[in-house]
Design an enzyme around this catalytic site. Structure first.
Site, PDB file in Angstrom:
ATOM      1  N   THR A  40     -28.082  27.267   3.155  1.00  0.00           N
ATOM      2  CA  THR A  40     -29.531  27.194   3.244  1.00  0.00           C
ATOM      3  C   THR A  40     -30.084  27.023   1.844  1.00  0.00           C
ATOM      4  OG1 THR A  40     -31.508  28.250   4.154  1.00  0.00           O
ATOM      5  CG2 THR A  40     -29.872  29.697   3.183  1.00  0.00           C
ATOM      6  N   ASN A  41     -31.369  27.204   1.659  1.00  0.00           N
ATOM      7  CA  ASN A  41     -31.967  27.068   0.344  1.00  0.00           C
ATOM      8  C   ASN A  41     -33.093  28.080   0.210  1.00  0.00           C
ATOM      9  OD1 ASN A  41     -34.322  25.713   1.537  1.00  0.00           O
ATOM     10  ND2 ASN A  41     -32.816  24.137   1.966  1.00  0.00           N
TER      11      ASN A  41
END
Lengths: 228, 228
Positions: A40-41
């Site tokens: 994810t980020n």
């Protein structure tokens, strides 16, 4: 209810986006590696949600395609929850046509080539190699859409260096009308402030440090001016 | 303040963990790949936070080492925020000694061998290979600690199959006194309910579907009984 009534009372009398459909993506994507883990980020979704709220207050019909975030849906916004970049791509295309597309989501460029069906054990060996493949490019797919391209297509660029150069490049390669570029080398993630530069065919506006709500209001003014 | 007063009034008169230091980990870890992206997992932190709240209500001094979550710190709990497994490992060891350690966090088993200094571009080539290396094992490092092992060391196991078998294995290999094993193949992530089996030297208790608050209360009862 009282709060909503106050908000309604304070709502600007002019609704420059009345009758317009604004399609916005926000938040991170989550690309599963196995049933538990994923890539994810750091996107909190705050900037995209602030823009969705500002667009709704300006009278637009707002569709917000959102990755996994812990935020409340703004009043008057239709929210579609997705997890992966592929799901976000499909949800965006399912909600065209729109007058304006604003791609604020931090879409994962890569996903795992194969998703393990069960949780991977720490096994033998001290290293593990994961092969990633490219995700579809949502902004370019909208910016270069042959039949349903919105009148205004706006992208975001989160960069750690050469913000203006990458912003200019993105404008060209994605078929976008404007790019909001921000320098994430400073503390922007999960923060309420941001360092934003808007870049369009006439060049970059000078960046300044502002709240994400102010950045949202600025962008809505820009959009309203472009659509008239 | 009124709510806090009501909570105080409702607080159980018996505080079975009074005078005990309970050290708890909760939430996911985030292992950066570059300044923007990272590997994480689906843990919401709800189960660990519910246990921290229950332990504080039972009179314990509670230290909660937490990965990135969107939850409020429970009353009377000291919270230490961390991001990576390595940081969590260090924070846990910095807060020993403790009477009880409960490892609820979904600690990332792997981290990137090298963290890119700048955000990686979608470049040429349609595949990207990422090499991962093992993270330290926090539960085993506490369960097998030579000088500061807590009297009770309790781990969590989130599995998609063979929950009991993996739970039993974890009990042995980590030097833990009990393992709370839950079957995450059902909808447990981010949910308020869970499917929990407690496994200790006397075998597994029969699992049942319960709220995370009920699971926390059950665990605190188990701990109080073990410590007397």
């Amino acid at each position: 209810a009282i709060f909503a009534a106050i908000q309604t009372a304070l709502k600007p009398k002019t609704q420059p986006l009345k009758g317009r459909h604004v399609l916005i993506t926000a938040g991170p994507t989550f690309e599963p590696l196995d049933p538990v883990r994923g890539i994810t980020n750091r996107s909190s979704g705050k900037q995209g949600y602030a823009i969705a709220a500002a667009a709704a207050q300006a009278g637009a019909q707002v569709t917000l395609v959102s990755g996994p975030v812990s935020l409340t849906t703004p009043d008057g916004v239709t929210r579609i929850d997705v997890e992966t970049a592929q799901q976000m791509f499909e949800a965006v295309h399912a909600h065209l046509p729109a007058d304006v597309f604003i791609g604020v989501a931090a879409v994962g460029d890569w996903r795992a080539k194969t998703i393990a069906r069960d949780k991977q054990k720490k096994g033998e060996g001290d290293e593990l190699s994961v092969t990633l493949v490219k995700n579809p490019d949502i902004l370019a797919s909208v910016g270069k859409h042959e039949t349903l391209r919105p009148r205004l297509v706006i992208g975001f660029a989160a960069e750690t260096r050469n913000v203006e150069v990458y912003g200019q490049t993105k404008l060209r390669t994605k078929g976008a009308d404007a790019i909001m570029a921000n320098d994430v080398s400073k503390d922007v993630f999960d923060a309420d402030t941001t360092n934003m530069i808007l870049i369009d065919a006439s060049g970059p506006t000078s960046g300044r440090h502002m709240t994400k709500t102010e950045a949202a209001a600025d962008l809505i003014h820009y959009i309203a001016a472009k659509l008239t």
